[in-house]
Design a protein around this motif. Structure first.
Motif, PDB file in Angstrom:
ATOM      1  N   SER A  24      47.723  -8.633  15.424  1.00 19.58           N
ATOM      2  CA  SER A  24      47.209 -10.002  15.470  1.00 19.58           C
ATOM      3  C   SER A  24      47.487 -10.731  14.152  1.00 19.58           C
ATOM      4  O   SER A  24      47.820 -11.923  14.153  1.00 19.58           O
ATOM      5  N   VAL A  43      41.725 -15.674  16.174  1.00 18.47           N
ATOM      6  CA  VAL A  43      41.706 -14.430  16.958  1.00 18.47           C
ATOM      7  C   VAL A  43      41.912 -13.231  16.039  1.00 18.47           C
ATOM      8  O   VAL A  43      41.210 -12.218  16.166  1.00 18.47           O
ATOM      9  N   GLU A  46      38.760 -12.558  14.158  1.00 24.38           N
ATOM     10  CA  GLU A  46      37.749 -11.985  15.045  1.00 24.38           C
ATOM     11  C   GLU A  46      38.060 -10.527  15.366  1.00 24.38           C
ATOM     12  O   GLU A  46      37.146  -9.693  15.433  1.00 24.38           O
ATOM     13  N   ILE A  47      39.326 -10.206  15.564  1.00 26.79           N
ATOM     14  CA  ILE A  47      39.706  -8.821  15.845  1.00 26.79           C
ATOM     15  C   ILE A  47      39.359  -7.925  14.659  1.00 26.79           C
ATOM     16  O   ILE A  47      38.864  -6.805  14.845  1.00 26.79           O
ATOM     17  N   ILE A 107      43.099  -6.302  23.790  1.00 24.47           N
ATOM     18  CA  ILE A 107      41.813  -6.997  23.880  1.00 24.47           C
ATOM     19  C   ILE A 107      41.116  -6.643  25.189  1.00 24.47           C
ATOM     20  O   ILE A 107      39.896  -6.470  25.222  1.00 24.47           O
ATOM     21  N   ARG A 137      33.051 -12.609  23.358  1.00 21.10           N
ATOM     22  CA  ARG A 137      34.113 -13.012  22.447  1.00 21.10           C
ATOM     23  C   ARG A 137      35.452 -12.424  22.886  1.00 21.10           C
ATOM     24  O   ARG A 137      36.480 -13.104  22.834  1.00 21.10           O
ATOM     25  N   GLN A 141      38.872 -14.356  23.693  1.00 22.27           N
ATOM     26  CA  GLN A 141      40.146 -13.992  23.066  1.00 22.27           C
ATOM     27  C   GLN A 141      41.221 -13.778  24.128  1.00 22.27           C
ATOM     28  O   GLN A 141      42.372 -14.201  23.950  1.00 22.27           O
ATOM     29  N   THR A 144      42.415 -17.124  25.318  1.00 22.48           N
ATOM     30  CA  THR A 144      43.223 -17.779  24.282  1.00 22.48           C
ATOM     31  C   THR A 144      44.627 -17.191  24.242  1.00 22.48           C
ATOM     32  O   THR A 144      45.626 -17.921  24.277  1.00 22.48           O
TER      33      THR A 144
END
Length: 158
Positions: A24, A43, A46-47, A107, A137, A141, A144
């Motif tokens: 990512s 993203v 967040e990952i 994800i 979330r 993701q 997105t």
């Protein structure tokens, strides 16, 4: 199998989270100047947070992180450099499509992890509200990344 199975399961997800974190970041960096740059950076951030959350949960469950799994995750992510994309020395649009597909699959796997942990008995002591937030979330993701993947596929394949 019990605790041993959970240890293996969580460490396998840690390996995947490690690969996803690096992939990512790579995608966010490559697309930083594009219209998707901001969303990919979010993203990626967040990952990285999700990976830290997994490590915290492993600690709370008394599950040690196995370094060799973390290294394996990093090696898997680096292996993407060896796939053929129709170009020898530079990226093609196909590279981004395949990387977005791989990221989405990762994800999806992470969302299954959160669902599995939500299904554990409350006696395990995991924060169910936090797990639900992580699951929500992950679903965002997925949406997105899927939007970007679809757009990239249309561009590459016409």
């Amino acid at each position: 199998m019990g605790p041993e199975a959970l240890e293996i399961y969580l460490n396998d997800h840690l390996a995947g989270a490690t690969a996803g974190q690096f992939m990512s970041r790579h995608l966010a960096e490559h697309h930083r100047a594009s219209s998707h740059g901001g969303a990919l950076r979010r993203v990626a951030d967040e990952i990285a947070e999700d990976r830290r959350s997994l490590l915290e949960m492993m600690d709370a469950l008394g599950v040690p992180a196995h370094r060799y799994k973390v290294y394996a995750g990093r090696l898997v992510e680096k292996a993407r450099l060896f796939k053929l994309n129709g170009r020898v020395t530079r990226r093609s649009g196909l590279s981004s499509v395949l990387e977005l597909e791989t990221l989405r699959l990762g994800i999806e796997g992470k969302s299954l992890l959160w669902q599995t942990l939500l299904s554990l008995p409350p006696a395990k002591g995991l924060d169910r509200a936090r797990l639900q937030d992580l699951l929500d979330r992950a679903r965002h993701q997925i949406d997105t990344v899927e939007g970007m993947r679809r757009e990239g596929a249309v561009t590459v394949f016409g």
